[in-house]
Design an enzyme around this catalytic site. Structure first.
Site, PDB file in Angstrom:
ATOM      1  N   HIS A   1      25.554 -94.304  30.413  1.00 38.45           N
ATOM      2  CA  HIS A   1      25.057 -94.427  29.097  1.00 38.45           C
ATOM      3  C   HIS A   1      25.881 -95.168  28.294  1.00 38.45           C
ATOM      4  O   HIS A   1      25.759 -96.208  27.322  1.00 38.45           O
ATOM      5  CB  HIS A   1      24.346 -93.403  28.336  1.00 38.45           C
ATOM      6  CG  HIS A   1      23.174 -94.166  27.738  1.00 38.45           C
ATOM      7  ND1 HIS A   1      23.140 -95.362  27.251  1.00 38.45           N
ATOM      8  CD2 HIS A   1      21.908 -93.294  27.434  1.00 38.45           C
ATOM      9  CE1 HIS A   1      22.270 -95.580  26.656  1.00 38.45           C
ATOM     10  NE2 HIS A   1      21.011 -94.939  26.766  1.00 38.45           N
ATOM     11  N   SER A   2      27.517 -95.229  28.482  1.00 38.53           N
ATOM     12  CA  SER A   2      28.102 -95.203  27.757  1.00 38.53           C
ATOM     13  C   SER A   2      28.176 -96.938  27.960  1.00 38.53           C
ATOM     14  O   SER A   2      29.134 -97.446  26.839  1.00 38.53           O
ATOM     15  CB  SER A   2      29.882 -94.734  28.030  1.00 38.53           C
ATOM     16  OG  SER A   2      30.379 -94.854  29.068  1.00 38.53           O
TER      17      SER A   2
END
Length: 532
Positions: free
Chosen positions: A184-185
């Site tokens: 998700h980063s």
């Protein structure tokens, strides 16, 4: 397009697309030019080298918030791994985030930044040998277990934070499935979905990008003119003043509840689907069902609502049915008989965290231009969230679930909660650091029960590097909620996906079926009442 012809053609050569540059290939399937470009740190945005991670990007590297996004792409043909590898350098790898590593900068006190690296596609594109010997002709269970095992692991952080798993196994919905896993980063769900769709083309027109539904802005004729002072103008002015006052009052209440939840002064009710804190590292069982989007549109048109209202209403109805059964079992009642009784407590506070994209998404066209012409496209994680209350209870009229959902969503639309939560989180990042922000998110997830999302997909059938897609489904894992419900549309289909911690929700298939069955009941009632 004839499927057998398409499959045979893919075995011979990679598909030709307008953004593809042909040339001698390297060992990982890319061209020599692109290989050199990656070594030099080139790509779509040459100024994107060594950029620091956004605060939200850093947050996703905290141990208690190591979130991954999973996109399941069912295809109508077997997936040719060689074709996928040959086309990835000309599409996905044009984006800097997919050929970069997050590295701590010791000169800046350990601040993380993106650093370009070489991509070895053989380590990112995984094509396991499928062994169905233990599944007795149930390939759907094999797929489910494979995804479950993925949620037990994280992407290898020694290389770019994504991988693609190709399972050439025939399931009830597709001939093969591609599982795209992204940390998700790298970006939020809206950005990643836009990028994924920018790598596809319409089946009916191989040069055309997918199109997404757009919301048409409706103008109120009564508010168009203020040429002179009339009774209509006075009433309009009063309504506008009331609208503004109501907006501020709703925002005040929402921010107060957000603060109370962040301080753990307000918590959701203890229910059978809410487990103890510390479940974020537990694996997730992800199951999904494919339903008709036309059925949801039928309900939407009949009740003058939105697809999101219908999706939320069906989810509320399914959760109510599921919880009623679980409470009946806890009370040691007969399972068959207890479903006919109301076993639910009188008041249940059950809320969902709903992530809100607060800036325009990069857009499919912008990302396609980036991959074709090396232009720039804005990226990253830029989101806020609202606390969305779910109404739990048994209703005599199933349509009440949709009406209640519409009321809830309309109320949330008339609030600035998302912008205030975004500002509050930003202030925590700035003045107290990443650890405090991580603790804040942990408390919010512990104080609520679930996460819910509804993502709009393409209107027409698309091909993933020439492989016609049958459906598209998505979910995530790594957050502290024991339940995540994701709704994803694709052409005339809708995927209903649930991700659960089995130690709290041991029967996710039943929960998913309850949501799907509730949708069917609502549709049948609409027809019976002659609302269509």
């Amino acid at each position: 397009m004839d499927e057998s012809h398409c499959e045979a053609g893919m075995r011979l050569r990679p598909i030709q697309t307008k953004f593809e540059k042909r040339g001698p290939t390297t060992s990982n399937g890319g061209s020599d030019d692109h290989h050199q470009e990656m070594m030099n740190g080139g790509g779509a945005d040459h100024d994107d080298q060594d950029q620091p991670l956004s605060p939200a990007g850093q947050l996703f590297h905290e141990p208690n918030f190591n979130v991954h996004i999973l996109a399941m792409m069912g295809c109508k043909t077997k997936i040719d791994t060689a074709v996928v590898k040959a086309n990835l350098p000309h599409t996905l790898l044009k984006h800097p985030r997919f050929c970069s590593l997050p590295v701590e900068d010791e000169k800046k006190g350990g601040e993380m930044k993106w650093v370009r690296t070489e991509v070895d596609l053989d380590k990112h594109v995984i094509n396991p040998e499928v062994d169905l010997s233990n599944y007795k002709g149930t390939p759907d269970k094999y797929l489910e277990d494979y995804i479950h095992n993925l949620t037990k692991t994280s992407v290898d952080k020694s290389r770019p934070l994504w991988d693609l798993h190709i399972l050439n196994v025939k399931t009830s919905e597709a001939e093969a499935v591609g599982i795209f896993r992204v940390h998700h980063s790298i970006g939020d769900g809206i950005s990643l979905m836009s990028l994924l769709l920018a790598c596809t083309r319409q089946i009916s027109d191989p040069e055309a990008l997918p199109t997404l539904p757009t919301t048409k802005l409706k103008l109120d004729n009564a508010h168009k003119s203020f040429g002179f002072f009339t009774a209509k103008y006075l009433m309009s002015l009063i309504l506008r003043v009331w609208w503004v006052l109501n907006l501020f009052w709703n925002t005040f209440r929402d921010v107060l509840k957000f603060t109370g939840t962040a301080l753990l002064l307000i918590k959701d009710s203890k229910t059978p689907i809410k487990g103890p804190p510390g479940s974020e590292n537990n694996p997730r069982r992800i199951v999904y069902r494919i339903v008709s989007l036309d059925d949801m549109k039928l309900i939407k048109n009949a009740m003058n609502t939105t697809i999101n209202d219908v999706a939320l209403g069906a989810t509320q109805a399914g959760l109510s049915k599921y919880l009623n059964r679980r409470y009946g079992i806890l009370n040691k009642n007969d399972v068959g008989e207890t479903e006919k009784k109301n076993n639910l407590p009188k008041k249940i506070r059950l809320r969902s965290i709903l992530f809100i994209n607060i800036r325009p998404s990069p857009g499919i066209q912008a990302l396609a231009d980036m991959m074709e012409k090396n232009t720039k496209a804005k990226w990253g994680n830029s989101f806020a969230y609202v606390l969305l209350p779910f109404t739990i209870g048994l209703r005599d009229d199933p349509l009440d679930y949709v009406r209640e959902a519409k009321s809830t969503i309309d109320r949330k639309k008339h609030s600035l909660e998302a912008y205030f939560t975004f500002s509050i989180i930003g202030l925590v990042f700035k003045f107290f650091g990443i650890k405090s922000a991580s603790a804040l998110f942990q408390r919010l997830f512990c104080g609520t029960t679930m996460a819910f999302s509804n993502v709009v997909g393409p209107l027409e059938e698309i091909g993933f590097y020439g492989h016609p897609m049958a459906y598209l489904s998505a979910n995530s894992y790594g957050q502290a909620n024991e339940l995540v419900v994701c709704i994803q549309s694709y052409v005339n289909k809708m995927s209903v996906s649930v991700a659960v911690d089995e130690s709290t929700i041991p029967d996710p298939h039943q929960l998913c079926d309850d949501i799907v069955e509730s949708l069917k009941v609502i549709k049948d009632i609409v027809k019976e009442k002659g609302l269509i």
